[in-house]
Design a protein around this motif. Structure first.
Motif, mmCIF file in Angstrom:
data_model
loop_
_atom_site.group_PDB
_atom_site.id
_atom_site.type_symbol
_atom_site.label_atom_id
_atom_site.label_comp_id
_atom_site.label_asym_id
_atom_site.label_seq_id
_atom_site.Cartn_x
_atom_site.Cartn_y
_atom_site.Cartn_z
ATOM 1 N N TYR A 177 -1.223 -10.800 0.960
ATOM 2 C CA TYR A 177 -2.248 -9.752 1.026
ATOM 3 C C TYR A 177 -1.595 -8.419 1.370
ATOM 4 O O TYR A 177 -0.455 -8.339 1.830
ATOM 5 C CB TYR A 177 -3.312 -10.115 2.063
ATOM 6 C CG TYR A 177 -2.780 -10.325 3.460
ATOM 7 C CD1 TYR A 177 -2.716 -9.270 4.370
ATOM 8 C CD2 TYR A 177 -2.343 -11.583 3.876
ATOM 9 C CE1 TYR A 177 -2.217 -9.462 5.656
ATOM 10 C CE2 TYR A 177 -1.845 -11.783 5.154
ATOM 11 C CZ TYR A 177 -1.791 -10.719 6.035
ATOM 12 O OH TYR A 177 -1.295 -10.905 7.294
ATOM 13 N N PHE A 178 -2.331 -7.349 1.123
ATOM 14 C CA PHE A 178 -1.890 -5.996 1.461
ATOM 15 C C PHE A 178 -2.624 -5.518 2.703
ATOM 16 O O PHE A 178 -3.807 -5.841 2.891
ATOM 17 C CB PHE A 178 -2.173 -5.009 0.319
ATOM 18 C CG PHE A 178 -1.498 -5.348 -0.976
ATOM 19 C CD1 PHE A 178 -0.212 -5.862 -0.998
ATOM 20 C CD2 PHE A 178 -2.147 -5.144 -2.192
ATOM 21 C CE1 PHE A 178 0.414 -6.168 -2.183
ATOM 22 C CE2 PHE A 178 -1.529 -5.444 -3.387
ATOM 23 C CZ PHE A 178 -0.241 -5.960 -3.382
ATOM 24 N N ASP A 179 -1.917 -4.754 3.507
ATOM 25 C CA ASP A 179 -2.575 -4.030 4.586
ATOM 26 C C ASP A 179 -2.996 -2.668 4.046
ATOM 27 O O ASP A 179 -2.305 -2.080 3.201
ATOM 28 C CB ASP A 179 -1.639 -3.875 5.787
ATOM 29 C CG ASP A 179 -2.373 -3.380 7.012
ATOM 30 O OD1 ASP A 179 -2.544 -2.138 7.125
ATOM 31 O OD2 ASP A 179 -2.780 -4.207 7.852
ATOM 32 N N ILE A 180 -4.100 -2.164 4.493
ATOM 33 C CA ILE A 180 -4.624 -0.902 4.000
ATOM 34 C C ILE A 180 -3.625 0.242 4.185
ATOM 35 O O ILE A 180 -3.647 1.241 3.449
ATOM 36 C CB ILE A 180 -5.972 -0.577 4.680
ATOM 37 C CG1 ILE A 180 -6.694 0.568 3.964
ATOM 38 C CG2 ILE A 180 -5.774 -0.277 6.149
ATOM 39 C CD1 ILE A 180 -7.177 0.221 2.607
ATOM 40 N N ASP A 181 -2.718 0.074 5.151
ATOM 41 C CA ASP A 181 -1.735 1.126 5.445
ATOM 42 C C ASP A 181 -0.365 0.872 4.805
ATOM 43 O O ASP A 181 0.587 1.601 5.092
ATOM 44 C CB ASP A 181 -1.561 1.278 6.966
ATOM 45 C CG ASP A 181 -2.844 1.729 7.648
ATOM 46 O OD1 ASP A 181 -3.575 2.544 7.036
ATOM 47 O OD2 ASP A 181 -3.120 1.262 8.777
#
Length: 436
Positions: A223-227
């Motif tokens: 998954y990706f972190d928003i930052d």
């Protein structure tokens, strides 16, 4: 000679009734229904008779008992003189009459057992549908001819059944076990291909398996972190080229949405730095509880028309992700090949390397194990090992069940990554030879 012909006729008639009794009772409803739908009138007549068999069986019992009585009377008269004459060749004395009667009784009984009962019923059992359709019209005619007696005896039997609180008509319900038994028979006979057999068996298992047996578990989610910056996002896509990625705010339990990898690719093709812009994030996530069966999950996917779902537990924590492809592979089994590491690898004839996340139902099918203890308490083979140990497993821990040894050989932290499943071969102890 006339009496002997009479016995032959009685045996033939009795054989017809005995054959029709077994054939109509044993004829398979599913096969008859297929033939009836194709326009076979006799098949439909057998189905109608099976739905209300009371009058038919009453007629059969009336006819068989009447023939048996007549056979006894005619048979004794027909055979006694011949047998008495034969006995007199070897014995003449006060017991000659009783001996002749015994052999006469034995001969007539043997003829009726063999030709009026045993052989006809064997034939009817071998090909029930064929014989039932050949005899159904004749039996209906005889039932109509004996209607007064049939109504009398059938009415009395129905009354007794109601007093005993038993049903008066047969209600045929085809269960899953019936279908599985037919599949087994078809596979053994060769009318059902091995691939078809496994596919149908897997479809039935959809109702008994829950989402955790098919999903990608939490620790394997990418998954990706928003930052995340452009370099981090690009590296994750290169290492894990998935179609969809989750986006979270710090942890998986704070999901923001999801993004398709093609949206990021579009940014790269335009020469823009990769970023998780608001407009490319899909915030409408599809959630499913982990308690759903695979069958229920398929229905949910059909209604939602989404490519993947987030699997959550009762505390709303993310435990994994499942796609339509995961569900398809769960019942397609080895009929199709999906890229990825196999969960079960056979080392030799008596041992297998098994991934800890392997569903217990897959192992049951492979090893032909009928059941696992309290298998509602766990979904995977690692869960089975922990349940049996009553503690977290360590390397070389093992349990033995149904002649197989389940041993943990790779443990990462508290997770059982891999087990060695081997068939237990009992040691043969050879006693020492006595020293003379």
């Amino acid at each position: 000679m006339g009496d002997l012909i009479g016995i032959a006729i009685l045996i033939a008639i009795s054989a017809l009734f005995a054959m029709s009794e077994i054939a109509i009772a044993a004829a398979r409803k599913i096969k008859l229904r297929v033939m009836a739908e194709e326009g076979d009138v006799k098949a439909q007549a057998v189905l109608t008779l099976q739905e209300n068999p009371g009058a038919f069986f009453a007629m059969i019992q009336i006819a068989l008992n009447a023939i048996a009585i007549m056979g006894g009377i005619v048979g004794e008269q027909a055979l006694s003189p011949y047998i008495a004459e034969f006995v007199s060749l070897f014995y003449v004395g006060p017991l000659a009459e009783q001996i002749s009667f015994f052999f006469s009784f034995f001969a007539i009984t043997s003829l009726f057992i063999l030709f009026a009962d045993l052989l006809p019923k064997r034939i009817a059992m071998i090909m029930p549908e064929t014989m039932a359709m050949k005899l159904v019209l004749l039996m209906n005619a005889v039932t109509y001819a004996l209607k007064p007696l049939v109504i009398l005896f059938n009415g009395i039997s129905n009354l007794v059944l109601r007093i005993m609180n038993l049903p008066t008509e047969r209600e045929e319900i085809v269960t899953t076990e019936d279908i599985v038994a037919m599949m087994d028979a078809g596979a053994e006979y060769g009318s059902l291909q091995q691939q078809e057999y496994h596919l149908i068996g897997n479809v039935f298992e959809l109702e008994g398996r829950t989402l955790p047996t098919a999903m990608t578990t939490r620790e394997y989610l990418v998954y990706f972190d928003i930052d995340d910056d452009s370099e981090t996002i690009s590296a994750k896509i290169l290492e894990h080229p998935h179609n969809h990625f989750l986006i979270c705010d710090g942890s998986l339990d704070k999901l923001v949405g999801s993004v398709e990898s093609k949206e990021i690719l579009r940014q790269l093709l335009k020469g823009e730095p990769v970023s998780l812009k608001e407009e490319i994030i899909d915030k409408d996530l599809f959630y499913l509880p982990e308690t759903l069966t695979l069958s229920e999950a398929l229905n949910a996917f059909k209604a939602a028309a989404r490519p993947f779902a987030i699997v959550v537990n009762e505390y709303a924590m993310v435990v994994g992700m499942v796609t339509v492809k995961d569900l398809m592979s769960s019942f397609m089994g080895n009929l199709v090949t999906f890229h990825g590491e196999e969960q079960i690898v056979q080392r030799d004839a008596n041992s297998w390397l098994v991934d800890g996340a392997t569903p217990i139902v897959d192992l049951m099918r492979l090893l032909e194990i009928e059941s696992f203890p309290n298998n509602s308490q766990y979904e995977t083979v690692a869960g089975f090992l922990i349940y049996m140990l009553k503690r977290l497993a360590k390397r070389t821990d093992y349990v033995i069940h149904e002649g197989f040894k389940f041993e943990a050989i790779d443990v990462e932290g508290i997770r059982v990554e891999q087990l060695l499943v081997s068939r237990v071969v009992e040691a043969v102890i050879i006693p020492d030879e006595k020293i003379s």
